[in-house]
Design a protein around this motif. Structure first.
Motif, PDB file in Angstrom:
ATOM      1  N   CYS A   1     -10.064   0.734   3.628  1.00 34.57           N
ATOM      2  CA  CYS A   1      -9.343  -0.189   4.506  1.00 34.57           C
ATOM      3  C   CYS A   1      -9.003  -1.487   3.766  1.00 34.57           C
ATOM      4  N   TYR A   2      -9.954  -1.974   2.994  1.00 32.81           N
ATOM      5  CA  TYR A   2      -9.709  -3.242   2.297  1.00 32.81           C
ATOM      6  C   TYR A   2      -8.609  -3.068   1.244  1.00 32.81           C
TER       7      TYR A   2
ATOM      8  N   ILE B   1      -5.263  -3.332   3.045  1.00 30.71           N
ATOM      9  CA  ILE B   1      -4.775  -4.669   3.409  1.00 30.71           C
ATOM     10  C   ILE B   1      -4.424  -5.489   2.166  1.00 30.71           C
TER      11      ILE B   1
ATOM     12  N   ARG C   1      -1.047  -4.465   1.425  1.00 31.17           N
ATOM     13  CA  ARG C   1      -0.156  -4.687   2.581  1.00 31.17           C
ATOM     14  C   ARG C   1       0.659  -3.432   2.886  1.00 31.17           C
TER      15      ARG C   1
ATOM     16  N   ASP D   1      -0.457   0.634   9.410  1.00 31.96           N
ATOM     17  CA  ASP D   1      -0.291  -0.092  10.667  1.00 31.96           C
ATOM     18  C   ASP D   1      -0.514   0.860  11.839  1.00 31.96           C
TER      19      ASP D   1
ATOM     20  N   THR E   1      -7.386  -5.293  11.361  1.00 28.26           N
ATOM     21  CA  THR E   1      -8.174  -6.178  10.497  1.00 28.26           C
ATOM     22  C   THR E   1      -8.481  -7.463  11.251  1.00 28.26           C
TER      23      THR E   1
ATOM     24  N   CYS F   1      -5.177  -8.814  12.677  1.00 30.02           N
ATOM     25  CA  CYS F   1      -3.862  -8.535  12.109  1.00 30.02           C
ATOM     26  C   CYS F   1      -3.670  -7.037  11.916  1.00 30.02           C
TER      27      CYS F   1
ATOM     28  N   PRO G   1      -2.619  -4.092   9.101  1.00 28.94           N
ATOM     29  CA  PRO G   1      -2.907  -4.024   7.669  1.00 28.94           C
ATOM     30  C   PRO G   1      -1.808  -4.602   6.773  1.00 28.94           C
ATOM     31  N   SER G   2      -0.553  -4.559   7.220  1.00 31.24           N
ATOM     32  CA  SER G   2       0.552  -5.038   6.386  1.00 31.24           C
ATOM     33  C   SER G   2       0.861  -6.509   6.564  1.00 31.24           C
ATOM     34  N   CYS G   3      -0.004  -7.252   7.246  1.00 27.60           N
ATOM     35  CA  CYS G   3       0.254  -8.680   7.486  1.00 27.60           C
ATOM     36  C   CYS G   3       0.527  -9.395   6.155  1.00 27.60           C
TER      37      CYS G   3
ATOM     38  N   THR H   1      -4.660 -12.379   1.714  1.00 25.71           N
ATOM     39  CA  THR H   1      -5.741 -11.423   1.964  1.00 25.71           C
ATOM     40  C   THR H   1      -7.058 -12.156   2.131  1.00 25.71           C
TER      41      THR H   1
END
Length: 494
Positions: free
Chosen positions: A8-9, A12, A15, A20, A25, A34, A36-38, A42
């Motif tokens: 997961c990290y 993100i 991105r 999504d 997150t 947020c 993931p693509s925010c 980071t």
């Protein structure tokens, strides 16, 4: 997936928009959650928490990011593809069952106690049914605030809130803004003032998306009066809980533009959910295409036009009736049969923006079919209607897929093609396969695959669990109007 922190990290950090909707997150140092693509910086690993849903993040006290708007991300593919009770519950909540019948009503329809259902959803979604429904109400409220000129009182009750206070408190908690501030910022951002009447929303999806087979199929099979195509827009009527609706769907580069005209705004969330289901917008095309492209026979057509979706339906019983009408006849003939039914007993609707005239007849209205058809098909249709009316067959959003298929298999006149079509388009089974379909067999033969149903079914084992998508790629090899979009032979007032 949220159990794999490192994966997961990494998502993100890159991105990656493919994730999504898969997880949320949350950042402890800011109190914000947020997608993931925010595009924001980071966050540090020690400040990150991952949740399986926006509802879970909200329940943990986080509020939505104003920049990436995670509440507007595509839904999780899990709830569409799976057939277990959690997936069924999530589809039913999206269709508004909790708002209409409460959690006890949802649990009763699923055959579970409220306590059992609460425990199951908490384990997988991170939030109970009330929290999931609350998150949906918040999103519905945001859409109405930003896209209509309704008073906040009307927005509150149309969104499913029990009181103005509950509405205000939820909007502030989820979006860190008052309803008035949300409307003011939307007007400044879009440069427009919300107008009365239609509601315009964007339906996000995971890229890529190939509109040719998706919209082309809907256009080619459109029933006059119920569906039509105008330019590059597909339009149809919707039978909803509180009244009729009309939806207009137009594919764009990164979303599907959706315009809704509703008799009752309480049906907004259900109308959006059904539109997403109809277009299979919560699918994960990368996962599907990666699997299918491992087959040398399918790889070239997958690479040529990736991102094909399964054209589904807006109403399960309607699709089942249309599947019966389409047995062993052409697409055009099936449309003609359905159009006659619509003209004879469909419920009239008003369409100021086009040529739609009716809702597709409800099952109870079809008990005495006023249209000539072969006796065998009439018996098959009567058996279907009896099963629906008697409660032996459920084709709604939260139905038990295996039970529905078992019931269909026991009905006279329901062979592999009809059952497979209903499984694929009404029940959303990603692995449904119609090996006996003429178009599938012709495509298989052209690609050097076995053309007999038994041999092709055995060969298709390598495509599991995505055989319904393999059907779309097989159909794409033929010169048929279901593959053409914008439609060239079926236009407005078809």
């Amino acid at each position: 997936m949220t159990e794999d922190f490192d994966r997961c990290y990494r998502a993100i950090r890159s991105r990656d928009p493919r994730f999504d909707g898969w997880f949320i997150t949350a950042v402890t140092s800011t109190g914000i959650y947020c997608r993931p693509s925010c595009p924001a910086m980071t966050p540090k690993r020690e400040n990150v928490r991952f949740y399986p849903s926006a509802a879970a993040a909200q329940q943990a006290g986080f509020r939505a990011c104003k920049r990436c708007r995670p509440d507007a991300a595509p839904g999780s593919p899990e709830w569409d593809g799976r057939a277990d009770v959690v997936a069924r519950a999530m589809r039913m909540i999206a269709d508004g069952v909790v708002d209409r019948d409460g959690v006890p009503g949802l649990a009763a329809q699923l055959g579970y106690s409220v306590r059992q259902l609460q425990r199951l959803l908490l384990a997988e979604v991170g939030a109970g049914p009330i929290a999931v429904a609350r998150a949906q109400r918040a999103q519905t409220a945001r859409v109405l605030i930003e896209t209509t000129a309704l008073s906040m009182t009307d927005v509150a009750f149309a969104s499913g809130f029990a009181s103005i206070r509950q509405f205000n408190d939820t909007v502030r908690a989820v979006f860190a803004s008052s309803p008035t501030d949300l409307r003011r910022r939307a007007a400044a951002r879009d440069g427009t003032t919300p107008a009365p009447g239609a509601i315009a929303v964007r339906l996000p999806f995971r890229r890529p998306l190939c509109p040719d087979n998706l919209f082309g199929h809907l256009a080619a099979t459109a029933v006059p009066g119920v569906e039509e195509v105008r330019g590059a827009t597909y339009r149809r009527t919707l039978r909803l809980t509180h009244g009729a609706g009309i939806v207009e769907l137009t594919p764009a580069a990164d979303h599907v533009a959706c315009r809704l005209m509703l008799a009752d705004l309480r049906d907004l969330a259900a109308a959006i959910s059904r539109s997403r289901w109809l277009l299979d917008l919560d699918a994960d095309p990368v996962a599907v295409d990666e699997q299918l492209a491992t087959d040398p026979a399918l790889a070239p057509i997958v690479r040529a036009a990736p991102g094909r979706r399964v054209p589904r339906c807006a109403d399960g019983p309607e699709l089942a009736v249309r599947a019966v009408l389409g047995q062993q006849i052409s697409t055009a003939a099936a449309r003609t049969y359905a159009a006659r039914l619509v003209t004879a007993i469909g419920e009239p609707v008003e369409d100021r923006g086009g040529g739609l005239t009716h809702l597709f007849p409800a099952p109870e209205a079809l008990r005495e079919v006023p249209v000539a058809m072969p006796a065998s098909r009439r018996r098959t249709l009567a058996a279907l209607l009896d099963a629906l009316a008697g409660g032996r067959l459920d084709l709604g959003p939260g139905c038990d897929r295996e039970a529905a298929l078992d019931t269909l298999g026991r009905l006279p006149g329901f062979g592999p093609w009809t059952i497979g079509t209903i499984a694929m388009r009404a029940l959303g089974d990603p692995d449904a396969f119609v090996a006996g379909d003429l178009g599938v067999r012709r495509a298989a033969e052209a690609l050097g695959l076995p053309a007999t149903p038994g041999a092709l079914t055995a060969r298709s084992a390598a495509w599991r669990p995505w055989r319904a998508y393999a059907v779309q790629y097989l159909w794409s090899t033929g010169d048929h109007e279901i593959n053409r979009w914008p439609a060239t032979s079926i236009q407005e007032a078809a």
